[in-house]
Design a protein around this motif. Structure first.
Motif, PDB file in Angstrom:
ATOM      1  N   UNK A  82       0.811  -1.292   0.067  1.00 54.50           N
ATOM      2  CA  UNK A  82      -0.062   0.010  -0.133  1.00 54.50           C
ATOM      3  C   UNK A  82       0.879   1.292  -0.054  1.00 54.50           C
ATOM      4  N   UNK A  83       2.081   1.270   0.318  1.00 52.94           N
ATOM      5  CA  UNK A  83       3.100   2.157   0.234  1.00 52.94           C
ATOM      6  C   UNK A  83       3.724   2.510  -1.040  1.00 52.94           C
ATOM      7  N   UNK A  84       4.038   3.571  -1.727  1.00 51.28           N
ATOM      8  CA  UNK A  84       4.798   3.716  -2.779  1.00 51.28           C
ATOM      9  C   UNK A  84       6.244   3.513  -2.602  1.00 51.28           C
ATOM     10  N   UNK A  85       6.703   3.701  -1.304  1.00 48.58           N
ATOM     11  CA  UNK A  85       8.187   3.689  -0.766  1.00 48.58           C
ATOM     12  C   UNK A  85       8.121   2.931   0.398  1.00 48.58           C
ATOM     13  N   UNK A  86       8.210   1.621   0.203  1.00 50.15           N
ATOM     14  CA  UNK A  86       7.902   0.782   1.249  1.00 50.15           C
ATOM     15  C   UNK A  86       9.163   1.184   2.394  1.00 50.15           C
ATOM     16  N   UNK A  87       8.978   0.563   3.679  1.00 49.76           N
ATOM     17  CA  UNK A  87      10.040   0.847   4.547  1.00 49.76           C
ATOM     18  C   UNK A  87      11.237  -0.267   4.201  1.00 49.76           C
ATOM     19  N   UNK A  88      12.485   0.056   4.594  1.00 46.45           N
ATOM     20  CA  UNK A  88      13.560  -0.966   4.378  1.00 46.45           C
ATOM     21  C   UNK A  88      13.697  -1.934   5.507  1.00 46.45           C
ATOM     22  N   UNK A  89      13.481  -3.205   5.287  1.00 47.01           N
ATOM     23  CA  UNK A  89      13.466  -4.357   6.290  1.00 47.01           C
ATOM     24  C   UNK A  89      13.807  -5.510   5.723  1.00 47.01           C
ATOM     25  N   UNK A  90      13.621  -6.608   6.433  1.00 38.77           N
ATOM     26  CA  UNK A  90      14.011  -7.824   5.852  1.00 38.77           C
ATOM     27  C   UNK A  90      13.308  -8.172   4.556  1.00 38.77           C
ATOM     28  N   UNK A  91      11.980  -8.100   4.828  1.00 40.22           N
ATOM     29  CA  UNK A  91      11.074  -8.418   3.907  1.00 40.22           C
ATOM     30  C   UNK A  91      11.151  -7.829   2.270  1.00 40.22           C
ATOM     31  N   UNK A  92      11.697  -6.315   2.450  1.00 40.30           N
ATOM     32  CA  UNK A  92      11.732  -5.507   1.465  1.00 40.30           C
ATOM     33  C   UNK A  92      13.188  -5.011   0.933  1.00 40.30           C
ATOM     34  N   UNK A  93      14.139  -5.725   1.529  1.00 39.78           N
ATOM     35  CA  UNK A  93      15.463  -5.536   1.275  1.00 39.78           C
ATOM     36  C   UNK A  93      15.870  -5.807  -0.244  1.00 39.78           C
ATOM     37  N   UNK A  94      15.183  -7.049  -0.863  1.00 41.20           N
ATOM     38  CA  UNK A  94      15.591  -7.276  -2.222  1.00 41.20           C
ATOM     39  C   UNK A  94      14.967  -6.310  -3.018  1.00 41.20           C
ATOM     40  N   UNK A  95      13.922  -5.656  -2.749  1.00 40.72           N
ATOM     41  CA  UNK A  95      13.352  -4.594  -3.429  1.00 40.72           C
ATOM     42  C   UNK A  95      14.203  -3.138  -3.603  1.00 40.72           C
ATOM     43  N   UNK A  96      14.558  -2.975  -2.270  1.00 41.70           N
ATOM     44  CA  UNK A  96      15.319  -1.648  -2.292  1.00 41.70           C
ATOM     45  C   UNK A  96      17.016  -2.088  -2.909  1.00 41.70           C
ATOM     46  N   UNK A  97      17.552  -3.158  -2.839  1.00 38.79           N
ATOM     47  CA  UNK A  97      18.794  -3.536  -3.161  1.00 38.79           C
ATOM     48  C   UNK A  97      19.003  -4.007  -4.608  1.00 38.79           C
ATOM     49  N   UNK A  98      17.784  -4.540  -5.194  1.00 36.01           N
ATOM     50  CA  UNK A  98      17.852  -5.001  -6.246  1.00 36.01           C
ATOM     51  C   UNK A  98      18.448  -4.176  -7.463  1.00 36.01           C
ATOM     52  N   UNK A  99      18.299  -2.892  -7.547  1.00 37.34           N
ATOM     53  CA  UNK A  99      18.810  -2.074  -8.554  1.00 37.34           C
ATOM     54  C   UNK A  99      20.373  -2.018  -8.383  1.00 37.34           C
ATOM     55  N   UNK A 100      20.954  -1.607  -7.253  1.00 37.85           N
ATOM     56  CA  UNK A 100      22.310  -1.875  -6.772  1.00 37.85           C
ATOM     57  C   UNK A 100      23.023  -3.131  -7.304  1.00 37.85           C
ATOM     58  N   UNK A 101      22.489  -4.248  -6.813  1.00 36.45           N
ATOM     59  CA  UNK A 101      22.913  -5.649  -7.444  1.00 36.45           C
ATOM     60  C   UNK A 101      23.117  -5.825  -8.625  1.00 36.45           C
ATOM     61  N   UNK A 102      21.824  -5.304  -9.416  1.00 34.75           N
ATOM     62  CA  UNK A 102      22.137  -5.534 -10.987  1.00 34.75           C
ATOM     63  C   UNK A 102      23.148  -4.756 -11.569  1.00 34.75           C
ATOM     64  N   UNK A 103      23.136  -3.464 -11.279  1.00 28.76           N
ATOM     65  CA  UNK A 103      24.303  -2.515 -11.461  1.00 28.76           C
ATOM     66  C   UNK A 103      25.665  -2.954 -11.412  1.00 28.76           C
ATOM     67  N   UNK A 104      25.848  -3.526 -10.213  1.00 29.10           N
ATOM     68  CA  UNK A 104      27.197  -4.165  -9.898  1.00 29.10           C
ATOM     69  C   UNK A 104      27.291  -5.434 -10.648  1.00 29.10           C
ATOM     70  N   UNK A 105      26.166  -6.156 -10.878  1.00 32.93           N
ATOM     71  CA  UNK A 105      26.560  -7.523 -11.825  1.00 32.93           C
ATOM     72  C   UNK A 105      26.825  -7.106 -13.162  1.00 32.93           C
ATOM     73  N   UNK A 106      26.262  -5.862 -13.632  1.00 33.15           N
ATOM     74  CA  UNK A 106      26.656  -5.572 -15.044  1.00 33.15           C
ATOM     75  C   UNK A 106      27.816  -5.210 -15.346  1.00 33.15           C
ATOM     76  N   UNK A 107      28.159  -4.173 -14.290  1.00 31.74           N
ATOM     77  CA  UNK A 107      29.598  -3.730 -14.149  1.00 31.74           C
ATOM     78  C   UNK A 107      30.869  -4.912 -14.202  1.00 31.74           C
ATOM     79  N   UNK A 108      30.543  -5.962 -13.550  1.00 36.01           N
ATOM     80  CA  UNK A 108      31.366  -7.006 -13.327  1.00 36.01           C
ATOM     81  C   UNK A 108      31.331  -7.824 -14.666  1.00 36.01           C
ATOM     82  N   UNK A 109      30.295  -7.797 -15.126  1.00 34.49           N
ATOM     83  CA  UNK A 109      30.187  -8.523 -16.548  1.00 34.49           C
ATOM     84  C   UNK A 109      30.647  -7.817 -17.507  1.00 34.49           C
ATOM     85  N   UNK A 110      30.702  -6.757 -17.615  1.00 33.10           N
ATOM     86  CA  UNK A 110      31.499  -5.539 -18.653  1.00 33.10           C
ATOM     87  C   UNK A 110      33.024  -5.873 -18.397  1.00 33.10           C
TER      88      UNK A 110
END
Length: 143
Positions: A82-110
């Motif tokens: 129901x929140x557009x910006x969910x709180x950072x907790x164990x359940x939403x950590x993937x949601x918040x960290x996914x962009x950073x993880x994907x960016x790091x994976x892309x840089x490592x692949x490159x």
């Protein structure tokens, strides 16, 4: 045709005891997502559930609830969605960290791809080097 655009707009008015409560209402109604529409906040949605949420939001603000209490109530009732910006907790950590993880994976692949190209270009066998030296020493004849 331009008049029909405004026909679908949400028209609800609530009386607030102070302008500060009205400002908080506007901010919170834009922060809360319509559970039915999923891509609209409750301020923009015409869904019946959004009307109920706006009414509930108004009642809670007038009753003196803080923004945090209102958000906690809505999350307890409708879930973190129901929140557009969910709180950072164990359940939403993937949601918040996914962009950073994907960016790091892309840089490592490159980096791996670029490293492979550099190493591959420098590794010539002795036969290849001898053939290259022969080609560089013999002049080409024009036809």
């Amino acid at each position: 045709m331009l008049l029909s655009i405004h026909a679908g707009a949400v028209i609800e008015t609530y009386e607030f005891s102070t302008p500060a409560l009205e400002a908080r209402y506007q901010l919170l109604s834009e922060e809360l997502r319509c559970p039915k529409c999923q891509n609209q906040n409750i301020a923009d949605s015409n869904a019946p559930i959004s009307q109920d949420l706006r009414r509930l939001l108004h009642q809670q603000l007038e009753a003196g609830a803080s923004d945090e209490e209102i958000l906690e109530f809505m999350v307890a009732r409708y879930g973190e969605f129901v929140r557009y910006r969910p709180a950072f907790n164990a359940a939403t950590a993937v949601l918040w960290l996914a962009p950073l993880i994907l960016l790091l994976a892309g840089v490592a692949g490159l980096l791996l791809i670029l490293r492979g190209r550099r190493d591959g270009a420098a590794a010539l066998t002795e036969d290849d080097q001898a053939q290259l030296a022969t080609l560089l020493q013999t002049p080409e004849k024009d036809a």
